[in-house]
Scaffold this active site. Structure first.
Site, PDB file in Angstrom:
ATOM      1  N   GLY A  99       0.818  -1.209   0.000  1.00 29.11           N
ATOM      2  CA  GLY A  99       0.000   0.000   0.000  1.00 29.11           C
ATOM      3  C   GLY A  99       0.851   1.257   0.000  1.00 29.11           C
ATOM      4  N   GLY A 101       2.667   3.490   1.538  1.00 33.82           N
ATOM      5  CA  GLY A 101       3.291   3.624   2.845  1.00 33.82           C
ATOM      6  C   GLY A 101       3.836   4.998   3.135  1.00 33.82           C
ATOM      7  NE  ARG A 102       8.703   5.933  -0.049  1.00 31.99           N
ATOM      8  CZ  ARG A 102       9.995   5.841  -0.285  1.00 31.99           C
ATOM      9  NH1 ARG A 102      10.842   6.472   0.490  1.00 31.99           N
ATOM     10  NH2 ARG A 102      10.455   5.132  -1.290  1.00 31.99           N
ATOM     11  CE  LYS A 121       8.457   7.681  -3.727  1.00 31.85           C
ATOM     12  NZ  LYS A 121       9.135   7.126  -4.925  1.00 31.85           N
ATOM     13  CG  ASP A 133      10.709   7.355   7.953  1.00 26.83           C
ATOM     14  OD1 ASP A 133      10.275   7.226   6.792  1.00 26.83           O
ATOM     15  OD2 ASP A 133      11.884   7.690   8.194  1.00 26.83           O
ATOM     16  N   GLY A 134       7.337   6.693   6.627  1.00 28.11           N
ATOM     17  CA  GLY A 134       6.457   7.434   5.733  1.00 28.11           C
ATOM     18  C   GLY A 134       7.103   8.624   5.051  1.00 28.11           C
ATOM     19  CG  ASP A 264       5.033  -3.162  -4.967  1.00 27.47           C
ATOM     20  OD1 ASP A 264       5.689  -4.190  -5.189  1.00 27.47           O
ATOM     21  OD2 ASP A 264       5.499  -2.194  -4.341  1.00 27.47           O
ATOM     22  CG  ASN A 265       7.721  -0.593  -7.424  1.00 30.49           C
ATOM     23  OD1 ASN A 265       6.938  -0.052  -6.663  1.00 30.49           O
ATOM     24  ND2 ASN A 265       8.923  -0.997  -7.054  1.00 30.49           N
ATOM     25  CG  ASP A 274       6.613   3.407  -7.434  1.00 24.30           C
ATOM     26  OD1 ASP A 274       6.158   4.534  -7.187  1.00 24.30           O
ATOM     27  OD2 ASP A 274       6.052   2.369  -7.081  1.00 24.30           O
TER      28      ASP A 274
END
Length: 496
Positions: A99, A101-102, A121, A133-134, A264-265, A274
Site C-alpha cells: 500500500g 506507505g509514504r 510522496k 517512517d512514511g 507493485d511498481n 516509482d
C-alpha cells in the site's frame, strides 16, 4: 504594542475542478487521512512547464502557502486525501499487503491534459507504512523529480513530477538525511498490485469493481473488442500486456534501468512509475545491475523484458477469477511476446536512421550491441556520435570509442550500405531520436550535493536540459560528456 501576524490559511486553493475519481471505488480501497506536516518547507524545484500544462498558476504554487500545500503541511481545498491499499510480489516473492506507505493521493482534477491525479510522496506515515517512517529523503526526491521529467523529455510514458520541496526535518536511513516531498502527477497511480491485493483475498466483487473502473476510465474499447472470446477482462489484460511491452522496449532502446520492477511498481496504464534505484547506462553492459539492493541481479538491464512478462503473468493470475478461462488468460498474455520484440526492433531501427524494415536488420542491431558490450562503450555517446556521423560528420569521433576498430569498421561498412539514399536527412532524424543528455547518476549527484547546501539552481538547470534532451545546449556540453571515474562508485538502492 503587539503586532498581529496573519496565520497561514487552513486550506490552499490549488485551482482546477476536483473530481471524485478513485474514491468512488469505496472504503475497501483506501484509508482517509491527511498528510503529516513538515516544518519550514522550502521549494527545491517547481516544474513550471507542467504547472502551466495543468492550467495552474506557478506564482501561486511558489508562494509560501503554495509550498506548504505542495509539502502536505496545509490542506488543499476540494481535495480528499487518501492512502490506497495494494499487495504485490517484491523481488519475485509474495510480500502480502503493501500500500501507499509514504504517499497520499490528494485526488483528481480536471486539466487541459485531461483528468489527472495529484499525489504527495514522502508525506508521512500511513496504515500501510509497515515499519517505515512514511518519509522520503532529499536525494531520492530530487532523483524522482528529475528522472520522471527526463523520461517525459525522451517521449517515454511516465508519471510526472510537479514539484519537490524540502525541510531540515531529520530522516534516518543509512545516515541522518533531510526530508523532502514530491508532488507526482498521472492519470492514475493504479498498479498491478492493486489487483493482486483483492485477488489474494478472494474479494472478487472488489476485484471486479476495480477492473470495471479501470476499463471504463482508460480502456473502454475492451467492452466492444471482438477478440479473446469477447471477454472484456481478457481484452483488458491483453491491452495492458501490449502497453507494457511497448514501454519496456523504449526502456531498453534508451538504456534505462528501472532497478526495482516489483509488481507493485508496475503501472496498469503502462507508465514508468516509482523512480527508486533507477539508472541510465553509462558503459554498455547488458548485465548491469543498477540497484545495490538487488543481490541476485533479478532486475538487471537485460532481464527487464522477461521480468515485465513475469509481472504480467501475476496480473493475469489476479484477473483469472474475472476471465474464468486459463486458455483465454494465457492468450491475452501471449501478445507481449510478439509486441515486445517488434517494438524493440522498430526503436533500434529508428536509432539507426533506417526508414524501412529488412530481414537482416536484427543481425545488424545485434552485431553493434555486441561490439558496444565487448568494449564497454558509452551507450548514449555512441548513438549521438553515430547520428552526427550520418548527418555529415567524420567517422573519427564514433570510431575512437572502440578498441576493436576492425570489428567496428566491418559493421560500419555494412551499416552504410543499409542507410537510405538521403543520409543527411537520416542523420538529422537520428539526432532527434538519440539524446545528447540523459540523467546520468553523477549529474543527479552533483545537483543533490548543491541542494544539500541550499543551492537549488543545479536542480532546475538540469531539469531544463532533460526536458529538451535532443537539443545541443552548447553551454552545457560538459554535461553530455563521459562520466567521471567516481561515478561508478555511486550506490543507489531501495533506501530512500
Amino acid at each position: 504594542m503587539t503586532l498581529a501576524i496573519d496565520a497561514p490559511p487552513q486550506l490552499f486553493d490549488l485551482g482546477g475542478r476536483w473530481r471524485p475519481g478513485f474514491t468512488t471505488l469505496g472504503s475497501a480501497f483506501f484509508t482517509d487521512l491527511p498528510p503529516t506536516p513538515l516544518p519550514a518547507p522550502v521549494l527545491v524545484g517547481l516544474n513550471e512547464g507542467l504547472v502551466r500544462e495543468l492550467g495552474l498558476d506557478p506564482r501561486e504554487l511558489a508562494s509560501a502557502e503554495g509550498v506548504q500545500a505542495l509539502t502536505g503541511s496545509i490542506g488543499v481545498a476540494g481535495a480528499r486525501p487518501v492512502a490506497t491499499v495494494y499487495s504485490g510480489h517484491q523481488f519475485g516473492v509474495w510480500a502480502g499487503q503493501l500500500g501507499d506507505g509514504r504517499a497520499i493521493l490528494l485526488g483528481e482534477i480536471d486539466t487541459p491534459l485531461g483528468p489527472q491525479e495529484l499525489q504527495l510522496k514522502g508525506s508521512g506515515r500511513t496504515p500501510y507504512s509497515r515499519m517505515g517512517d512514511g518519509r522520503a529523503v532529499l536525494r531520492s526526491s530530487i532523483r524522482e523529480y528529475l528522472g520522471s521529467e527526463a523520461m517525459q523529455g525522451l517521449g517515454i510514458p511516465t508519471t510526472r513530477a510537479l514539484s519537490v520541496t524540502g525541510s531540515d526535518a531529520p530522516v534516518r536511513r543509512e545516515e541522518i538525511e533531510t526530508a523532502a516531498v514530491v508532488m507526482r502527477v498521472a492519470p492514475s497511480f493504479i498498479r498491478f498490485g492493486h489487483f493482486e491485493h483483492f485477488a489474494s483475498r478472494d474479494q472478487v466483487d472488489e476485484l471486479r469493481r476495480l477492473a470495471d473502473y479501470v476499463i471504463d476510465r482508460f480502456y473502454p474499447e475492451c467492452r466492444s473488442a471482438p477478440t479473446l472470446a469477447g471477454n472484456a477482462y481478457a481484452n483488458f489484460l491483453q491491452q495492458v500486456s501490449e502497453r507494457t511491452a511497448a514501454l519496456v522496449a523504449q526502456w531498453q532502446a534508451v538504456g534505462f534501468c528501472h532497478g526495482v520492477m516489483n509488481t507493485d511498481n508496475m503501472s496498469i496504464l503502462g507508465l514508468t512509475i516509482d523512480y527508486g534505484p533507477f539508472q541510465f547506462l553509462d558503459a554498455f553492459d547488458p548485465n548491469h545491475i543498477c540497484n545495490h539492493s538487488d543481490e541476485t541481479g533479478r532486475y538487471a538491464y537485460n532481464r527487464q523484458p522477461n521480468v515485465a512478462y513475469w509481472n504480467l503473468f501475476c496480473l493475469g493470475q489476479a484477473l483469472y477469477p474475472l476471465i474464468d478461462s486459463e486458455e483465454v488468460t494465457l492468450a491475452a498474455l501471449e501478445s507481449y511476446k510478439t509486441v515486445f520484440p517488434r517494438e524493440l526492433e522498430a526503436r533500434m531501427r529508428t536509432k539507426l536512421g533506417l526508414t524501412d524494415a529488412q530481414a537482416d536488420d536484427r543481425g545488424l542491431i545485434e552485431r553493434v550491441l555486441q561490439l558496444l558490450a565487448k568494449d564497454r562503450v558509452d551507450y548514449t555517446i555512441f548513438w549521438r556520435r553515430l547520428s552526427q556521423h550520418v548527418a555529415g560528420g567524420d567517422t573519427g569521433p564514433v570510431r575512437d570509442l572502440f578498441l576493436d576498430r576492425e570489428g567496428f569498421d566491418g559493421w560500419l561498412l555494412d551499416y552504410a550500405q543499409r542507410l537510405p539514399a538521403d543520409r543527411s536527412a537520416a542523420g538529422i532524424a537520428m539526432l532527434r531520436t538519440n539524446p545528447k543528455y540523459v540523467l546520468r547518476n553523477h549529474l543527479g549527484e552533483l545537483a543533490i550535493r548543491r541542494a544539500r547546501d541550499k543551492d537549488f539552481g543545479g536542480v532546475q538547470e538540469l531539469l531544463a536540459l532533460l526536458q529538451a534532451p535532443y537539443d545541443d545546449h552548447p553551454a552545457f556540453d560538459t554535461m553530455a560528456g563521459f562520466p567521471p571515474d567516481w561515478a561508478s562508485h555511486i550506490e543507489i538502492s531501495c533506501s530512500s
